[in-house]
Structure formats: structure tokens, C-alpha cells
Design an enzyme around this catalytic site. Structure first.
Site, PDB file in Angstrom:
ATOM      1  N   ASP A   1      30.201  43.454  90.550  1.00  0.00           N
ATOM      2  CA  ASP A   1      31.360  43.531  91.015  1.00  0.00           C
ATOM      3  C   ASP A   1      30.963  45.557  92.303  1.00  0.00           C
ATOM      4  O   ASP A   1      30.432  45.774  91.754  1.00  0.00           O
ATOM      5  CB  ASP A   1      33.189  44.048  90.729  1.00  0.00           C
ATOM      6  CG  ASP A   1      34.020  44.679  91.625  1.00  0.00           C
ATOM      7  OD1 ASP A   1      34.164  44.404  92.805  1.00  0.00           O
ATOM      8  OD2 ASP A   1      33.836  46.212  91.296  1.00  0.00           O
ATOM      9  N   ARG A   2      31.860  45.518  93.704  1.00  0.00           N
ATOM     10  CA  ARG A   2      31.022  46.345  94.191  1.00  0.00           C
ATOM     11  C   ARG A   2      31.895  47.657  93.898  1.00  0.00           C
ATOM     12  O   ARG A   2      31.105  48.192  93.099  1.00  0.00           O
ATOM     13  CB  ARG A   2      30.832  45.999  95.600  1.00  0.00           C
ATOM     14  CG  ARG A   2      30.290  46.383  96.494  1.00  0.00           C
ATOM     15  CD  ARG A   2      30.711  46.924  98.019  1.00  0.00           C
ATOM     16  NE  ARG A   2      32.056  47.416  98.687  1.00  0.00           N
ATOM     17  CZ  ARG A   2      32.458  48.033 100.148  1.00  0.00           C
ATOM     18  NH1 ARG A   2      32.095  47.186 100.465  1.00  0.00           N
ATOM     19  NH2 ARG A   2      32.849  48.701 100.221  1.00  0.00           N
ATOM     20  N   ASP A   3      33.074  47.504  94.756  1.00  0.00           N
ATOM     21  CA  ASP A   3      33.649  48.835  94.479  1.00  0.00           C
ATOM     22  C   ASP A   3      33.929  48.775  93.367  1.00  0.00           C
ATOM     23  O   ASP A   3      34.879  48.772  92.973  1.00  0.00           O
ATOM     24  CB  ASP A   3      34.429  49.100  95.293  1.00  0.00           C
ATOM     25  CG  ASP A   3      34.309  48.870  96.889  1.00  0.00           C
ATOM     26  OD1 ASP A   3      33.615  49.527  97.267  1.00  0.00           O
ATOM     27  OD2 ASP A   3      34.870  47.889  98.184  1.00  0.00           O
TER      28      ASP A   3
ATOM     29  N   THR B   1      32.292  40.738  95.262  1.00  0.00           N
ATOM     30  CA  THR B   1      33.535  41.311  95.721  1.00  0.00           C
ATOM     31  C   THR B   1      34.784  41.002  96.789  1.00  0.00           C
ATOM     32  O   THR B   1      33.854  40.663  97.644  1.00  0.00           O
ATOM     33  CB  THR B   1      32.566  42.407  96.461  1.00  0.00           C
ATOM     34  OG1 THR B   1      33.443  44.018  96.836  1.00  0.00           O
ATOM     35  CG2 THR B   1      31.769  42.450  98.047  1.00  0.00           C
ATOM     36  N   ASN B   2      35.918  40.981  96.687  1.00  0.00           N
ATOM     37  CA  ASN B   2      36.512  41.284  97.489  1.00  0.00           C
ATOM     38  C   ASN B   2      36.965  42.386  97.888  1.00  0.00           C
ATOM     39  O   ASN B   2      36.746  43.636  98.255  1.00  0.00           O
ATOM     40  CB  ASN B   2      38.272  41.640  96.800  1.00  0.00           C
ATOM     41  CG  ASN B   2      38.527  39.821  95.408  1.00  0.00           C
ATOM     42  OD1 ASN B   2      37.830  39.215  95.266  1.00  0.00           O
ATOM     43  ND2 ASN B   2      40.104  40.647  94.342  1.00  0.00           N
TER      44      ASN B   2
END
Ligand SMILES: [Zn+2]
Length: 580
Positions: A36-38, A78-79
Site C-alpha cells: 500500500d502507498r499512503d 493504492t486507492n
């Protein structure tokens, strides 16, 4: 029928692109880590479109470089609903991703969901689309990927795709998300260390070969099924494999590949309703074990079972080399004393013991549960074409069973939504299944042995079941599972392995980690509170159509845009080449 699920696993070379096997450089278990990114790779700056605001999480660069050095490919899933909401442009996002690669090194795939919740897409986590798309882009399968994220929807997406998951909580992660996660790690570097440890644990330091090996897994069907990969690892290097199991595991033992002979014998220190110890019977067991003529024994156990009483009998039977997991001091009873931290999935636990004894799975055998093709009969024709939903309300332990009235409501909700529902159960559960099926399903209670049940599950679009043997049958058949999981034992250890799964139930209920066979809490609250509508949502998330048409491949590669008919995901290259 997905007979391919039953075959020695050639699916990766058959279904994935022809170069896929070149990609198996990471190790036995995993090819790729999807992050995941954030909140996982970088600090969460809501709707960030500015590269200068990118701040890596502590230790991220070094941790990612460890994964790269170990041959694992890296992806980002990532969303970014900020795109749909106009908070930033695709160009701004590209510059943010370029900055992330500048700070953290290259990623092999970027999978971005640009939609918001209203779009009904199949890619926005918790949907599994991004994970599937990343795996496909990397030439592998979701089962060979681990997803690392900071919130529950990362884990739900991972499990729904059939991938493994590790949650790294942040202060904003909700307690129930932490409780429900298959695994947790305090930091990204710790998650990476655990992934690499699991990967290394199934590779022998010193590979061995053996003549006749006695493998042991007592207890029930599920226990025997989850030991399958470990037994196959032994079988790959042995001339002959004899499996010692208990009466409750006998039917499952007959379904396992790699087993040449089965010896059935209840063990007093394992059986839940043990007979008194009878010296004459023990004497007969020792003679029976001696007759096997084993060069080596590998005693597989669950974490609360001791291998030592049997190791003593095997010594008396003259077995020269014995391997087992034992926290208790084994003295001279074991030649290979192996230790495993808690929370490791049971199939990996078994594989790591096999590895400690010198046996690894061959590279063309996926580390997933599997059954012998010739042991599984076709589903009865009365069930019609594949794609029905099986509801299995019972369990070998009542603490892990779905409450009957809830099972009936689940059947009704599924049937009302247009699913064909089949209710299954053992010979002692006819009353239960009749009551549950009356809500709108076909009652097959008491009409199936384990092999026939496998045949029915093989053609199901999904299985709704508690933590009990049929969940592991489904995993072996590649049939997605809606797991009504009572938390009496860890989900990460006992949840359906490497098969698309949605976990439901209160993961933090008071029965958590009690290992109780009977529910210790009035009202069975861990499962009684499950909303049947959540089961329907889970079946939808797993991609089961209501028409009865065959669903898309279970853990094969399914494009994100095959899910739910929504808009497609973006596969966005980062600023400078992302290695794709
Ligand atoms: Zn999307």
C-alpha cells in the site's frame, strides 16, 4: 469442474504467461510483495499531489532493498480516489510516484484505483482487483504475493485475491482491523523481516534424501489437509511415505498426494476424547511402527500438541532419525528439534519442519493445499452446473460452528439474491442441515463422505463455512471461502490458505485464543453477530455471479476489469521507468 486444481500444479506455466516460471526467483513461497502507498510506504498526506510532501516511512528504503536483494519483485497497490474527486491530476500523481521511486527505489508495478466508492469498480480496495492486476503484471499469481498495508481494506483485498497479508498498523488503524488481520508487524522493516524469515524457513539448510519416511499427523481432517504441503515436500525426496493418522483424519489422509500407505491409530495424547492408556495397545502400536521399517520419521503437530510421547514410541520401534517441532526439551528423543514462532500458517509450519528435516517442495509444486485427482468424485448432477454456493453450518468443534439460526438466515439471504444454495454436513448433522436448508437450499446433510464433499465444493462458486475441515478442502480445490471464523485460534495460522477468502465474525470476541472446543461465552458472540447481508457482500466480493454461470478463475489471473463490471484500474508507470 476445475480438475486442474487437483493436478500436480502446472497452472502457473499453463495459465500464466510462458515466462512466468522464470519469475520464481523469490523463493518457494512468494514472488512479490505488494505494498500500500499512503501510511505504509510514505506518510499519509491526504490527496497529496505535491512531490515535495512525500515522506518515506522510517526504514522503508533499507527494508525494500532487502526484498529486492532477496529476488522479490515489488509492487504498489493504492486507492487514489483523489483523482476521481479532482483533488489532483494524473500528471501530479505521476510526479508524486516519481518522487517515491527517487526516495525508495524502483517498483516493478504500480496499480492505482482512480475511482471513489460510488463507482462500483472491482479495483478499489477492499476489492481484490489491484492485487490480481499487480500479480498478473508481474507474471505470477496472487497466491505468490504478500500484501503489506496499514488498514483493514488492504488485508481484505489481499485475502479476497488469495494473497497473504501483513498489517503494519499506524495510529489511525482501528483496533478491530488489527484484531482481524492475518498477521501484524510493528513496522515496515519488521514486516519485511517476517516475510523473509517465512520464505527462508521452508528451504533446507542441508537437503537430504530418504528411503521410507513415516510422516505423522494425528487429529481431524483439517489438520491432515493443512499438513499436505509438508508431506509432499517429504515425498519428493523419499522412496516411500507412510502416514500415521487418527480415525478422524483417515478420510483426509486418503485424499493427499504423496502418501503411499496410511496407518490409522488413535493417539491418547492427541485425541480429544482419549481412551485410557493400555500398555498392551501401546505395545501393538510400537510393533506396528517397527513394521513400517522407516529410515526416518517426521512428526507433524499443531502448536498445542506434543510430539514427544510418539517420538519415544518411535525410538522403541527402532526409527533411527526423528524430526519434530518441540518447545519442550526433547532429550534424545529427537534428532531434529525444530522451533516455529506462533502465528505461522499451519501449511508453512509443516513445510518448515520438512525443510528442517532436509526436504523442500520441488520448484514445480506450489506450496498450497492439494488433493489427489483420482479421489474426488464429480458433484451430483442434481446440483446443476458449477457456481452454486455451499453453506456448511457444522464444525468438528462447536465453538467454531455457525449458529444454526444464523446459517438459516444466510441461506435465505443468498437464495433471495438469486444464488443456488447447497447445504452440507456430516452424518451426525442431518437435523441441522435440514433445518438450515429449509430456508432455501438443497439439503445434502449426511449424504457425503469427505471425498464426495470435496466433489461438491470443487464445483461451488464459494463455500460459507466456519473454521473446520471443509474450509481446507475448499482451499485445496481453489474454491473461494467466506470464513465465519471464531477467533479461538489465530486466523493467520488456521484461516483458509492461499485461496480467495473473506473473513467474517468478531475477531476480538472473548473466546479469542482460548483454543476452546465448546464456546466459552454465552450466546456464541463471535459469530452470532454476523450479518447475513455481509455474507452476501462477501460472496459478491469473491466474484460469484448469481446467474449460476461459471465464475472466473479462483486464483488464476483475473484482470481487475473482470470484476464487477466496473471501470478499469489504472496501471500507471511511475515518472521514470518502473521496470515494467
Ligand atoms: Zn477502482
Amino acid at each position: 469442474m476445475r480438475r486442474d486444481q487437483l493436478e500436480p500444479d502446472r497452472r502457473r506455466s499453463a495459465r500464466v504467461d510462458p515466462g512466468a516460471d522464470r519469475g520464481r526467483s523469490g523463493g518457494v513461497l512468494f514472488d512479490a510483495v505488494l505494498l500500500d502507498r499512503d501510511g505504509t510506504l510514505v506518510e499519509d498526506v491526504p490527496y497529496n499531489g505535491e512531490p515535495e510532501k512525500v515522506r518515506p516511512m522510517p526504514g522503508a528504503r533499507e527494508a525494500l532493498d532487502r526484498l529486492r536483494a532477496a529476488g522479490l519483485r515489488l509492487g504498489v497497490v493504492t486507492n487514489q480516489s483523489g483523482l476521481a474527486r479532482g483533488c489532483f491530476t494524473a500528471g501530479q500523481m505521476g510526479r508524486v510516484h516519481a518522487r517515491i521511486e527517487e526516495l525508495l527505489g524502483p517498483f516493478d508495478t504500480w496499480q492505482v484505483c482512480p475511482h471513489d466508492d460510488g463507482a462500483g469498480c472491482g479495483c478499489r480496495k477492499p476489492a481484490p482487483g489491484l492485487v490480481r492486476a499487480a500479480a498478473a503484471d508481474l507474471g505470477t499469481t496472487p497466491g505468490r504475493c504478500v500484501v503489506v498495508g496499514d488498514i483493514g481494506r488492504d488485508m481484505t483485498a489481499a485475502l479476497a485475491a488469495g494473497a497473504s497479508g501483513v498489517l503494519v498498523p499506524t495510529p489511525v488503524t482501528r483496533a478491530e482491523e488489527v484484531a482481524a488481520a492475518p498477521h501484524t508487524a510493528p513496522t515496515l522493516p519488521a514486516a519485511v523481516a517476517e516475510i523473509l524469515r517465512r520464505q527462508a524457513a521452508v528451504v533446507p539448510a542441508v537437503p537430504g534424501t530418504a528411503g521410507t519416511v513415516l510422516v505423522v499427523r494425528s487429529d481431524s481432517a483439517g489438520d491432515v489437509l493443512v499438513t499436505g504441503p509438508g508431506i509432499r515436500a517429504v515425498a519428493a525426496h523419499a522412496r516411500r511415505v507412510v502416514l500415521l493418522c487418527g480415525p478422524r483424519g483417515r478420510a483426509a489422509a486418503g485424499l493427499l498426494p504423496g502418501v503411499d500407505e496410511v496407518v490409522e491409530w488413535p493417539l491418547e495424547w492427541i485425541d480429544p476424547n482419549p481412551a485410557p492408556v493400555d500398555p498392551q495397545r501401546i505395545g501393538r502400536l510400537v510393533r506396528r511402527l517397527a513394521a513400517v521399517g522407516a529410515d526416518e520419521a517426521v512428526i507433524f503437530t499443531s502448536f498445542h500438541q506434543s510430539p514427544l510421547p510418539l517420538a519415544l514410541l518411535l525410538r522403541l520401534a527402532g526409527v533411527p532419525r526423528i524430526a519434530a517441532i518441540s518447545d519442550d526439551y526433547p532429550g534424545s528423543l529427537l534428532d531434529v528439534r525444530h522451533r516455529v514462532p506462533s502465528g505461522v500458517p499451519e501449511p508453512e509450519r509443516a513445510l518448515s519442519l520438512a525443510a528442517a528435516a532436509g526436504h523442500a517442495l520441488p520448484t514445480d509444486d506450489e506450496p498450497r493445499l492439494r488433493l489427489r485427482r483420482d479421489t474426488v468424485p464429480a458433484a451430483p448432477s442434481q446440483l446443476g452446473p458449477p457456481g452454486y454456493v455451499v453453506v456448511h453450518p457444522g464444525s468438528s468443534a462447536s465453538a467454531r460452528a455457525c449458529p444454526p439460526e444464523l446459517a438459516a438466515r444466510i441461506v435465505r439471504v443468498l437464495a433471495d439474491a438469486g444464488h443456488r444454495v447447497v447445504v452440507t454436513g456430516g452424518p451426525g448433522e442431518r437435523e441441522l442441515t435440514a433445518r438450515v436448508a429449509a430456508a432455501g437450499g438443497t439439503d445434502l446433510g449426511g449424504r457425503t463422505g469427505l471425498a464426495e464433499l470435496a466433489g461438491i465444493i470443487a464445483d461451488a462458486g464459494a463455500l460459507v463455512v466456519g473454521n473446520t475441515g471443509p474450509a481446507h478442502l475448499a482451499a485445496a480445490l481453489g474454491t473461494p471461502v467466506v470464513s465465519l471464523f471464531a477467533p479461538t485460534v489465530p486466523f493467520g495460522q488456521w484461516g483458509p490458505y492461499r485461496v480467495p477468502t473473506v473473513r467474517l465474525g468478531d475477531a476480538d470476541a472473548p473466546c479469542r485464543d482460548t483454543r476452546s472446543a465448546g464456546c466459552p461465552v454465552a450466546g456464541h458472540p463471535c459469530l452470532a453477530g454476523v450479518d447475513p447481508a455481509a455474507v452476501l457482500d462477501a460472496v459478491r466480493l469473491l466474484g460469484v455471479p448469481t446467474s449460476g454461470a461459471a465464475r472466473a478463475g479462483a486464483d488464476g489471473v483475473v484482470g481487475a476489469d473482470d470484476m464487477g463490471g466496473g471501470p478499469p484500474a489504472l496501471a500507471v508507470p511511475a515518472g521514470r521507468g518502473s521496470g515494467r
